[in-house]
Design a protein around this motif. Structure first.
Motif, mmCIF file in Angstrom:
data_model
loop_
_atom_site.group_PDB
_atom_site.id
_atom_site.type_symbol
_atom_site.label_atom_id
_atom_site.label_comp_id
_atom_site.label_asym_id
_atom_site.label_seq_id
_atom_site.Cartn_x
_atom_site.Cartn_y
_atom_site.Cartn_z
ATOM 1 N N THR A 135 0.814 -1.180 -0.039
ATOM 2 C CA THR A 135 -0.103 0.004 -0.099
ATOM 3 C C THR A 135 0.968 1.242 0.026
ATOM 4 O OG1 THR A 135 -1.625 -1.160 1.290
ATOM 5 C CG2 THR A 135 -1.984 1.306 1.194
ATOM 6 N N VAL A 136 0.473 2.278 -0.903
ATOM 7 C CA VAL A 136 1.187 3.493 -1.052
ATOM 8 C C VAL A 136 0.475 4.563 -1.023
ATOM 9 C CG1 VAL A 136 3.098 2.478 -2.544
ATOM 10 C CG2 VAL A 136 0.937 3.619 -3.310
ATOM 11 N N MET A 137 1.002 5.671 -0.694
ATOM 12 C CA MET A 137 -0.053 7.069 -0.326
ATOM 13 C C MET A 137 0.630 7.838 -1.400
ATOM 14 S SD MET A 137 -0.558 9.577 2.942
ATOM 15 C CE MET A 137 -1.581 8.328 3.790
ATOM 16 N N LEU A 138 -0.301 8.181 -2.187
ATOM 17 C CA LEU A 138 -0.140 9.385 -3.377
ATOM 18 C C LEU A 138 -0.475 10.678 -2.621
ATOM 19 C CD1 LEU A 138 -1.394 7.822 -6.523
ATOM 20 C CD2 LEU A 138 0.453 7.548 -5.470
ATOM 21 N N LYS A 139 0.313 11.831 -2.570
ATOM 22 C CA LYS A 139 0.324 13.017 -1.827
ATOM 23 C C LYS A 139 0.344 14.069 -2.811
ATOM 24 C CE LYS A 139 3.081 12.273 1.660
ATOM 25 N NZ LYS A 139 3.752 12.582 2.918
ATOM 26 N N ASN A 140 -0.059 15.159 -2.301
ATOM 27 C CA ASN A 140 -0.099 16.454 -3.127
ATOM 28 C C ASN A 140 -0.508 16.364 -4.400
ATOM 29 O OD1 ASN A 140 0.882 19.083 -3.255
ATOM 30 N ND2 ASN A 140 2.731 18.576 -4.622
ATOM 31 N N ILE A 141 -1.816 15.657 -4.382
ATOM 32 C CA ILE A 141 -2.802 15.650 -5.542
ATOM 33 C C ILE A 141 -3.481 16.950 -5.774
ATOM 34 C CG2 ILE A 141 -4.664 14.261 -6.371
ATOM 35 C CD1 ILE A 141 -3.727 11.665 -4.809
ATOM 36 N N PRO A 142 -3.585 17.490 -6.848
ATOM 37 C CA PRO A 142 -4.417 18.531 -7.063
ATOM 38 C C PRO A 142 -6.011 18.507 -6.487
ATOM 39 C CG PRO A 142 -3.375 18.107 -9.053
ATOM 40 C CD PRO A 142 -3.155 16.989 -8.407
ATOM 41 N N ARG B 185 6.399 -0.921 -5.679
ATOM 42 C CA ARG B 185 7.446 -0.373 -5.854
ATOM 43 C C ARG B 185 7.381 0.284 -7.291
ATOM 44 N NH1 ARG B 185 11.641 -1.230 -2.412
ATOM 45 N NH2 ARG B 185 11.346 -2.793 -1.042
ATOM 46 N N ARG B 186 6.980 -0.369 -8.342
ATOM 47 C CA ARG B 186 6.903 0.391 -9.799
ATOM 48 C C ARG B 186 6.183 1.522 -9.651
ATOM 49 N NH1 ARG B 186 3.315 -2.217 -14.504
ATOM 50 N NH2 ARG B 186 3.701 -0.412 -15.942
ATOM 51 N N LEU B 187 4.844 1.504 -8.696
ATOM 52 C CA LEU B 187 3.965 2.626 -8.860
ATOM 53 C C LEU B 187 4.694 3.863 -8.076
ATOM 54 C CD1 LEU B 187 0.304 2.238 -8.238
ATOM 55 C CD2 LEU B 187 1.355 4.085 -7.013
ATOM 56 N N ARG B 188 5.338 3.266 -6.938
ATOM 57 C CA ARG B 188 6.244 4.716 -6.396
ATOM 58 C C ARG B 188 7.084 5.243 -7.223
ATOM 59 N NH1 ARG B 188 8.834 3.445 -0.859
ATOM 60 N NH2 ARG B 188 9.286 5.888 -1.120
ATOM 61 N N ASN B 189 7.937 4.528 -7.916
ATOM 62 C CA ASN B 189 8.885 4.984 -8.901
ATOM 63 C C ASN B 189 8.234 6.001 -9.736
ATOM 64 O OD1 ASN B 189 10.897 3.771 -7.382
ATOM 65 N ND2 ASN B 189 10.903 2.025 -8.821
ATOM 66 N N HIS B 190 7.158 5.355 -10.358
ATOM 67 C CA HIS B 190 6.728 5.980 -11.550
ATOM 68 C C HIS B 190 5.893 7.567 -11.080
ATOM 69 C CE1 HIS B 190 4.568 6.186 -15.456
ATOM 70 N NE2 HIS B 190 3.431 6.554 -14.817
ATOM 71 N N PHE B 191 5.353 7.363 -10.002
ATOM 72 C CA PHE B 191 4.535 8.531 -9.765
ATOM 73 C C PHE B 191 5.263 9.615 -8.692
ATOM 74 C CE2 PHE B 191 0.751 5.987 -11.142
ATOM 75 C CZ PHE B 191 0.030 7.030 -11.656
ATOM 76 N N SER B 192 6.549 9.272 -8.567
ATOM 77 C CA SER B 192 7.418 10.239 -7.567
ATOM 78 C C SER B 192 7.622 11.436 -8.642
ATOM 79 C CB SER B 192 8.694 9.607 -7.108
ATOM 80 O OG SER B 192 8.259 8.641 -6.171
ATOM 81 N N HIS C 196 3.651 18.423 -8.164
ATOM 82 C CA HIS C 196 4.321 17.264 -8.008
ATOM 83 C C HIS C 196 4.020 16.261 -7.180
ATOM 84 C CE1 HIS C 196 7.093 19.133 -11.343
ATOM 85 N NE2 HIS C 196 6.818 20.246 -10.732
ATOM 86 N N CYS C 197 3.624 15.379 -7.627
ATOM 87 C CA CYS C 197 3.183 13.961 -6.665
ATOM 88 C C CYS C 197 4.420 13.525 -5.727
ATOM 89 C CB CYS C 197 2.393 12.922 -7.450
ATOM 90 S SG CYS C 197 1.975 11.481 -6.437
ATOM 91 N N ASN C 198 3.909 13.332 -4.582
ATOM 92 C CA ASN C 198 5.150 12.492 -3.597
ATOM 93 C C ASN C 198 4.242 11.415 -3.336
ATOM 94 O OD1 ASN C 198 6.503 15.065 -3.358
ATOM 95 N ND2 ASN C 198 5.290 15.816 -2.031
ATOM 96 N N VAL C 199 5.112 10.348 -3.170
ATOM 97 C CA VAL C 199 4.850 8.983 -2.935
ATOM 98 C C VAL C 199 5.793 8.435 -1.911
ATOM 99 C CG1 VAL C 199 4.171 6.643 -3.973
ATOM 100 C CG2 VAL C 199 4.402 8.836 -5.457
ATOM 101 N N CYS C 200 4.750 7.986 -0.854
ATOM 102 C CA CYS C 200 5.410 7.118 0.203
ATOM 103 C C CYS C 200 4.758 5.925 0.618
ATOM 104 C CB CYS C 200 5.736 8.121 1.592
ATOM 105 S SG CYS C 200 3.835 8.454 2.151
ATOM 106 N N TRP C 201 5.270 5.017 1.372
ATOM 107 C CA TRP C 201 4.670 3.901 1.979
ATOM 108 C C TRP C 201 3.418 4.155 2.952
ATOM 109 C CZ3 TRP C 201 5.151 -0.334 -0.777
ATOM 110 C CH2 TRP C 201 6.538 -0.556 -1.519
ATOM 111 N N ALA C 202 2.287 3.631 3.137
ATOM 112 C CA ALA C 202 1.230 3.827 3.876
ATOM 113 C C ALA C 202 1.995 3.303 5.195
ATOM 114 C CB ALA C 202 0.091 3.401 3.584
#
Length: 232
Positions: free
Chosen positions: A104-111, A161-168, A180-186
């Protein structure tokens, strides 16, 4: 100040006169030779031993000779039978690496104008939706805008991990916003499909609009939210 205490040096024989503290290297060799003789003769008698305290200070090294003759009841290390050799210290085995099972990852700074449907289309466009099985984009009921983050669970750690790298650093949102999206582990309590379903079950059964609720998916298709009796 660092204090190093060395033990196991033979004490001077009775009546012998010493002009200074014993030499550590020579003393260790004598202790080893004495141990070898005692082992060969079959007589393991307590030996009068002398300790050396080495104090390492900022500008000098101070050596003190300390009498440790009464060694009864203390644990001693047996000297090596080979004269002139130091005992071999084996390093502790390294612990095996822990397997990373986070999904599980968290996408942050979404418009704020991005909706759940918009985020689904974005994941589909970026070829990530097929392995996403849980998605939640919290929304502000009063403003109708998202709160700036989304929780995404994938079917494997490799995909996460692929999703983290792609959306960072991702910024191709398709809306008028330069973010710009920030991605981290939940957090640990939100790791995995089951943990997220149980955590946000109350939101699914609330009176909020469907667009504001979390969703479960399989191969990009939305499924009915699991009931408590069907969870493993």
């Amino acid at each position: 100040e660092v204090v190093i205490r060395l033990q196991g040096f033979p004490a001077p024989a009775a009546g012998a006169h010493s002009t200074g503290p014993p030499d550590p290297i020579a003393g260790l060799s004598m202790a080893q030779d004495a141990g070898s003789v005692a082992k060969a003769s079959g007589e393991l008698k307590p030996l009068g031993l002398v300790g050396v305290v080495v104090r390492v200070k900022a500008t000098f090294i101070h050596v003190e000779c300390v009498d440790e003759a009464p060694m009864a009841g203390r644990c001693r290390r047996r000297a090596s039978s080979a004269p002139g050799r130091f005992p071999t210290l084996c390093p502790a085995p390294a612990a095996p690496p822990c397997e990373d099972t986070r999904t599980t990852v968290m996408l942050k700074n979404i418009p704020g104008s991005v909706t759940r449907a918009h985020l689904l289309a974005l994941l589909q466009r970026e070829s990530c939706l097929g392995e996403v099985d849980f998605l939640y984009l919290p929304m502000d009921v009063k403003t109708g805008r998202n709160t700036g983050f989304a929780l995404v669970n994938t079917t494997s750690n490799a995909m996460a991990r692929r999703l983290r790298n792609h959306f960072s650093g991702f910024s191709r949102w398709g809306v008028r916003a330069l973010r710009h999206c920030n991605v981290c582990w939940a957090k640990e309590v939100l790791q995995g499909f089951v943990a997220n379903v149980e955590r946000y079950r109350s939101v699914v059964h609330s009176a909020v609009a469907a667009e504001h609720k979390p969703m479960v998916l399989a191969h990009g298709v939305e499924l009915c939210f699991p009931q408590p009796s069907t969870m493993m």
